[in-house]
Design a protein around this motif. Structure first.
Motif, PDB file in Angstrom:
ATOM      1  N   GLU A   1      45.053  32.060  31.406  1.00 23.98           N
ATOM      2  CA  GLU A   1      45.156  33.464  30.678  1.00 23.98           C
ATOM      3  C   GLU A   1      44.650  34.418  31.927  1.00 23.98           C
ATOM      4  O   GLU A   1      43.780  34.106  32.762  1.00 23.98           O
ATOM      5  CB  GLU A   1      44.328  33.774  29.702  1.00 23.98           C
ATOM      6  CG  GLU A   1      44.639  32.838  28.473  1.00 23.98           C
ATOM      7  CD  GLU A   1      43.678  32.920  27.233  1.00 23.98           C
ATOM      8  OE1 GLU A   1      42.760  33.835  27.460  1.00 23.98           O
ATOM      9  OE2 GLU A   1      43.779  32.267  26.444  1.00 23.98           O
TER      10      GLU A   1
ATOM     11  N   ASN B   1      42.284  37.881  32.713  1.00 24.44           N
ATOM     12  CA  ASN B   1      41.205  38.220  32.017  1.00 24.44           C
ATOM     13  C   ASN B   1      41.337  39.654  31.533  1.00 24.44           C
ATOM     14  O   ASN B   1      41.932  40.462  31.887  1.00 24.44           O
ATOM     15  CB  ASN B   1      40.136  38.424  33.141  1.00 24.44           C
ATOM     16  CG  ASN B   1      38.762  38.439  32.640  1.00 24.44           C
ATOM     17  OD1 ASN B   1      38.440  39.165  31.548  1.00 24.44           O
ATOM     18  ND2 ASN B   1      37.874  37.853  33.115  1.00 24.44           N
ATOM     19  N   ASN B   2      41.020  39.890  30.175  1.00 27.81           N
ATOM     20  CA  ASN B   2      41.230  40.996  29.456  1.00 27.81           C
ATOM     21  C   ASN B   2      40.027  41.905  29.167  1.00 27.81           C
ATOM     22  O   ASN B   2      40.119  42.835  28.202  1.00 27.81           O
ATOM     23  CB  ASN B   2      42.066  40.755  27.967  1.00 27.81           C
ATOM     24  CG  ASN B   2      40.927  39.830  27.216  1.00 27.81           C
ATOM     25  OD1 ASN B   2      40.043  39.399  27.357  1.00 27.81           O
ATOM     26  ND2 ASN B   2      41.782  39.394  26.211  1.00 27.81           N
TER      27      ASN B   2
ATOM     28  N   LYS C   1      44.583  45.862  34.273  1.00 26.99           N
ATOM     29  CA  LYS C   1      43.157  45.906  33.821  1.00 26.99           C
ATOM     30  C   LYS C   1      42.585  44.793  34.654  1.00 26.99           C
ATOM     31  O   LYS C   1      41.472  44.686  35.254  1.00 26.99           O
ATOM     32  CB  LYS C   1      42.792  45.587  32.657  1.00 26.99           C
ATOM     33  CG  LYS C   1      43.278  47.304  31.936  1.00 26.99           C
ATOM     34  CD  LYS C   1      43.143  47.179  30.395  1.00 26.99           C
ATOM     35  CE  LYS C   1      43.585  48.381  29.961  1.00 26.99           C
ATOM     36  NZ  LYS C   1      44.894  48.925  30.272  1.00 26.99           N
ATOM     37  N   HIS C   2      43.115  43.320  34.952  1.00 21.25           N
ATOM     38  CA  HIS C   2      42.567  42.190  35.390  1.00 21.25           C
ATOM     39  C   HIS C   2      42.254  42.349  36.827  1.00 21.25           C
ATOM     40  O   HIS C   2      41.561  41.992  37.549  1.00 21.25           O
ATOM     41  CB  HIS C   2      43.512  40.936  35.311  1.00 21.25           C
ATOM     42  CG  HIS C   2      44.814  41.159  36.113  1.00 21.25           C
ATOM     43  ND1 HIS C   2      45.904  41.704  35.535  1.00 21.25           N
ATOM     44  CD2 HIS C   2      45.211  40.476  37.250  1.00 21.25           C
ATOM     45  CE1 HIS C   2      46.946  41.449  36.362  1.00 21.25           C
ATOM     46  NE2 HIS C   2      46.562  40.946  37.271  1.00 21.25           N
TER      47      HIS C   2
ATOM     48  N   SER D   1      41.649  36.614  37.252  1.00 24.89           N
ATOM     49  CA  SER D   1      41.578  38.028  37.472  1.00 24.89           C
ATOM     50  C   SER D   1      41.424  38.447  38.878  1.00 24.89           C
ATOM     51  O   SER D   1      41.721  37.523  39.728  1.00 24.89           O
ATOM     52  CB  SER D   1      40.296  38.785  36.891  1.00 24.89           C
ATOM     53  OG  SER D   1      38.915  38.250  37.586  1.00 24.89           O
TER      54      SER D   1
END
Length: 271
Positions: A238, A240-241, A253-254, A216
């Motif tokens: 990945e 961050n969700n 959003k991250h 993130s």
């Protein structure tokens, strides 16, 4: 407002309603980020600005000068230590702060980080000057919201969390739902970030082929530098969700997680 200074301004944002809004400020060593919230709804997100903007006149002053319902300020500092609460009670803040190389011009804060840890950290003079217009009793440790957001989403022992900002990044690892490791590192290249991630996993004796790195922070859409280098080492990588606020789908959003998650720490700010 000068739209060029902002990532986002909600169409319903109103200068006459700022008494119902919360201003969120997150200060690094050089720059700061800013968001305005109406409850859980994101109203304004401003491009990062130099800390000097907090103490001098400029375009950013048009949102900083309003009388908000709440102002929550977070300070990111690489000079900190985490300790059990009973140690703070026994030795006092002064006893712990001596390990942070505190200078006469620095300001030291101590507060709960979660149910198990207290954090003692120092703010540099430029950071302290930037927030003097606000309530100094409502200052948080920079990563407090980010850590609380992760802790509230059932973190796995197979996940390593990294939040990138400026020339630093925070790294966190949770075991059995509790914070097991947290540290801040300085870096200038993604190779260094990967090196520290590997080092931490080795210290924790983790099998990196089973670990997912969750990123993130200041990672632009389409910027795959971190993914590319980490994917060759770890199981998966990945973004961050985790979502803690009402944010339009078109916004990354991250990038907003650490800042908007400060709203989760309102009780700490009031402590």
């Amino acid at each position: 407002m000068n739209d060029s200074l902002y990532h986002y301004i909600d169409p319903s944002f109103s200068h006459t309603q700022v008494g119902n809004y919360t201003l969120l400020l997150q200060l690094g060593m050089v720059n700061f980020s800013l968001a305005i919230m109406h409850g859980k709804q994101l109203m304004v997100w401003r491009h990062d600005a130099h800390l000097h903007e907090l103490t001098r006149h400029g375009e950013v002053q048009e949102v900083l000068n309003f009388e908000y319902q709440n102002v929550i300020t977070a300070i990111s500092s690489s000079h900190f230590t985490l300790l059990p609460a009973e140690i703070i009670e026994q030795d006092g803040i002064a006893g712990v702060a001596r390990f942070l190389d505190v200078q006469a011009s620095d300001t030291v804060f101590a507060q709960p980080l979660d149910t198990d840890n207290e954090v003692v950290f120092k703010a540099a003079p430029i950071q302290t000057r930037g927030i003097q217009r606000y309530d100094m009793q409502r200052v948080l440790f920079g990563a407090a919201g980010w850590l609380q957001a992760i802790a509230g989403n059932h973190p796995s022992g197979y996940h390593l969390y990294i939040n990138v900002y400026g020339e630093q990044f925070d790294m966190a690892y949770f075991r059995q739902g509790k914070l097991n490791l947290f540290n801040t590192f300085e870096f200038t290249h993604e190779d260094e970030l990967a090196y520290y991630a590997v080092f931490v996993c080795q210290q924790l004796k983790l099998d990196m082929s089973t670990v997912t790195v969750i990123l993130s922070g200041n990672i632009a859409p389409g910027d795959n530098r971190y993914h590319d280098i980490l994917a060759g080492i770890f199981k998966t990588v990945e973004l961050n969700n985790i979502v803690v606020a009402q944010i339009p789908d078109e916004l990354p959003k991250h990038q907003l997680l650490s800042l908007t998650a400060l709203t989760l720490c309102a009780s700490l700010a009031d402590a």
